[in-house]
Design a protein around this motif. Sequence first.
Motif, PDB file in Angstrom:
ATOM      1  N   GLY A 141       0.844  -1.186   0.000  1.00  0.00           N
ATOM      2  CA  GLY A 141       0.000   0.000   0.000  1.00  0.00           C
ATOM      3  C   GLY A 141       0.884   1.242   0.000  1.00  0.00           C
ATOM      4  N   GLN A 142       0.677   2.117  -0.959  1.00  0.00           N
ATOM      5  CA  GLN A 142       1.502   3.321  -1.094  1.00  0.00           C
ATOM      6  C   GLN A 142       1.333   4.221   0.134  1.00  0.00           C
ATOM      7  N   THR A 143       2.432   4.688   0.694  1.00  0.00           N
ATOM      8  CA  THR A 143       2.354   5.537   1.882  1.00  0.00           C
ATOM      9  C   THR A 143       2.059   6.994   1.536  1.00  0.00           C
ATOM     10  N   LYS A 144       2.477   7.441   0.359  1.00  0.00           N
ATOM     11  CA  LYS A 144       2.162   8.794  -0.093  1.00  0.00           C
ATOM     12  C   LYS A 144       0.808   8.786  -0.776  1.00  0.00           C
ATOM     13  N   HIS A 145      -0.061   9.730  -0.391  1.00  0.00           N
ATOM     14  CA  HIS A 145      -1.388   9.795  -0.971  1.00  0.00           C
ATOM     15  C   HIS A 145      -1.501  10.998  -1.912  1.00  0.00           C
ATOM     16  N   TRP A 146      -2.521  10.974  -2.774  1.00  0.00           N
ATOM     17  CA  TRP A 146      -2.674  12.004  -3.785  1.00  0.00           C
ATOM     18  C   TRP A 146      -4.152  12.097  -4.178  1.00  0.00           C
ATOM     19  N   ILE A 147      -4.488  13.120  -4.926  1.00  0.00           N
ATOM     20  CA  ILE A 147      -5.842  13.247  -5.466  1.00  0.00           C
ATOM     21  C   ILE A 147      -5.763  13.132  -6.987  1.00  0.00           C
ATOM     22  N   PRO A 148      -6.850  12.757  -7.645  1.00  0.00           N
ATOM     23  CA  PRO A 148      -6.790  12.564  -9.100  1.00  0.00           C
ATOM     24  C   PRO A 148      -6.280  13.780  -9.869  1.00  0.00           C
ATOM     25  N   GLU A 149      -6.552  14.957  -9.351  1.00  0.00           N
ATOM     26  CA  GLU A 149      -6.110  16.165 -10.055  1.00  0.00           C
ATOM     27  C   GLU A 149      -4.581  16.260 -10.113  1.00  0.00           C
ATOM     28  N   THR A 150      -3.885  15.755  -9.097  1.00  0.00           N
ATOM     29  CA  THR A 150      -2.417  15.765  -9.114  1.00  0.00           C
ATOM     30  C   THR A 150      -1.864  14.460  -9.679  1.00  0.00           C
ATOM     31  N   GLY A 151      -2.542  13.337  -9.383  1.00  0.00           N
ATOM     32  CA  GLY A 151      -2.245  12.075 -10.038  1.00  0.00           C
ATOM     33  C   GLY A 151      -0.989  11.360  -9.588  1.00  0.00           C
ATOM     34  N   GLY A 152      -0.624  10.331 -10.349  1.00  0.00           N
ATOM     35  CA  GLY A 152       0.544   9.501 -10.070  1.00  0.00           C
ATOM     36  C   GLY A 152       0.621   8.401 -11.109  1.00  0.00           C
ATOM     37  N   LYS A 153       1.708   7.635 -11.071  1.00  0.00           N
ATOM     38  CA  LYS A 153       1.906   6.561 -12.052  1.00  0.00           C
ATOM     39  C   LYS A 153       2.469   5.319 -11.365  1.00  0.00           C
ATOM     40  N   LEU A 154       1.902   4.165 -11.725  1.00  0.00           N
ATOM     41  CA  LEU A 154       2.355   2.871 -11.233  1.00  0.00           C
ATOM     42  C   LEU A 154       2.521   1.934 -12.417  1.00  0.00           C
ATOM     43  N   THR A 155       3.656   1.221 -12.462  1.00  0.00           N
ATOM     44  CA  THR A 155       3.847   0.192 -13.486  1.00  0.00           C
ATOM     45  C   THR A 155       4.210  -1.132 -12.819  1.00  0.00           C
ATOM     46  N   GLY A 156       4.009  -2.211 -13.551  1.00  0.00           N
ATOM     47  CA  GLY A 156       4.398  -3.524 -13.042  1.00  0.00           C
ATOM     48  C   GLY A 156       4.544  -4.526 -14.174  1.00  0.00           C
ATOM     49  N   THR A 157       5.543  -5.389 -14.059  1.00  0.00           N
ATOM     50  CA  THR A 157       5.707  -6.532 -14.957  1.00  0.00           C
ATOM     51  C   THR A 157       5.637  -7.779 -14.099  1.00  0.00           C
TER      52      THR A 157
END
Length: 350
Positions: free
Chosen positions: A106-122
């Motif tokens: 679980g990501q410890t840093k939180h955000w709102i959709p307006e600021t967003g973020g990116k996650l990738t995985g293989t």
Amino acid sequence: MRFYNSTLGLQSLLLCAFLLFSCSKSVKKEKKEQTQTVKYPSEVIPFMDQWSILLGDGTRTDQLIDFEKKNFFYVRNDGSSNWVVYKTPNSGITSRTSSNTRSELGQTKHWIPETGGKLTGTLKVMHVSTSGDARVAAAYSVVVGQIHSDEGHENEPLKIFYKKFPGHEKGSVFWNYEINTEGDNSMRWDYSSAVWGYDMSVVGSDPGTYPEEPEDGVALGEEFSYEVNVYQGVMYLTFSSEGHKTVKFTKNLLKSDFATKEDIPEQILTLYASIGRDGVERDTAYAGEIQYFKQGAYNQTNGKDPEKNIVSNSGSETYDGDIAKQYANGCYAEVWFKDATLGEGSDPEK
């Protein structure tokens, strides 16, 4: 003289054989040592300082550097790459808001959709539960990536699933969007979109009868990748896998597609009919609401009675919560990741 030469030749052959044997042993030892030097998931995927974890036995920690937990969160090598393993039973200790176990970051840093973020995985899914009720949409599945809300109804604008019916070689990859309900959250539902194979709504006709195997599905142990990019309130999803068509989706998280009864898709009216979930979403969807990413193995198979919820209660065998027995009898989920990144959302046009 001939005797001397023969002896010399034999000695030379023996010396060469010894050197080759020693060299072979040395190479094998070196490879073995290289494999053994990687002990912790944080040595394979170095973003572990940005996460906490909940494991299927209830272990919780946000200290993931040089951390592992046997049978739940550890490193395996498949002969060519090191992988982080997330493994969890059908029944164990769960989170406050769920009936399902997980070995999940679980990501410890939180955000709102307006600021967003990116996650990738293989990743590759190595196992999903082999017990369950085929009529249940969530049976035989595991969630391998999420966006989760941390306020309001704490709903999930994204869950990425892998699901495979028993006896099938290939399973399905799909993603669900959970409406952020206006008013009573007991009326919520998920809209499911297929990536490869089926969406969530394709189920069996009775507890032990399965649909046809998907032609374009993904097998256990077959690699695939996803990118979740939330930028200025819009979620951009990209799924790729060798031998499969790359698939992309776009979903606005600031404006609802499901704000009236007329907007409810037929998929929902059919899938959720028996449990009466036909709520509508607030017009602004997830705008301004705190979110965070999750990644790992969130097992969707549980031992709850399907007659009480034919969508989520999968009726799996749980051996009264005995984790060792569940692992020994196929009642668990196991997901391997060899690469993943976490960062800021970015303009998909650039």
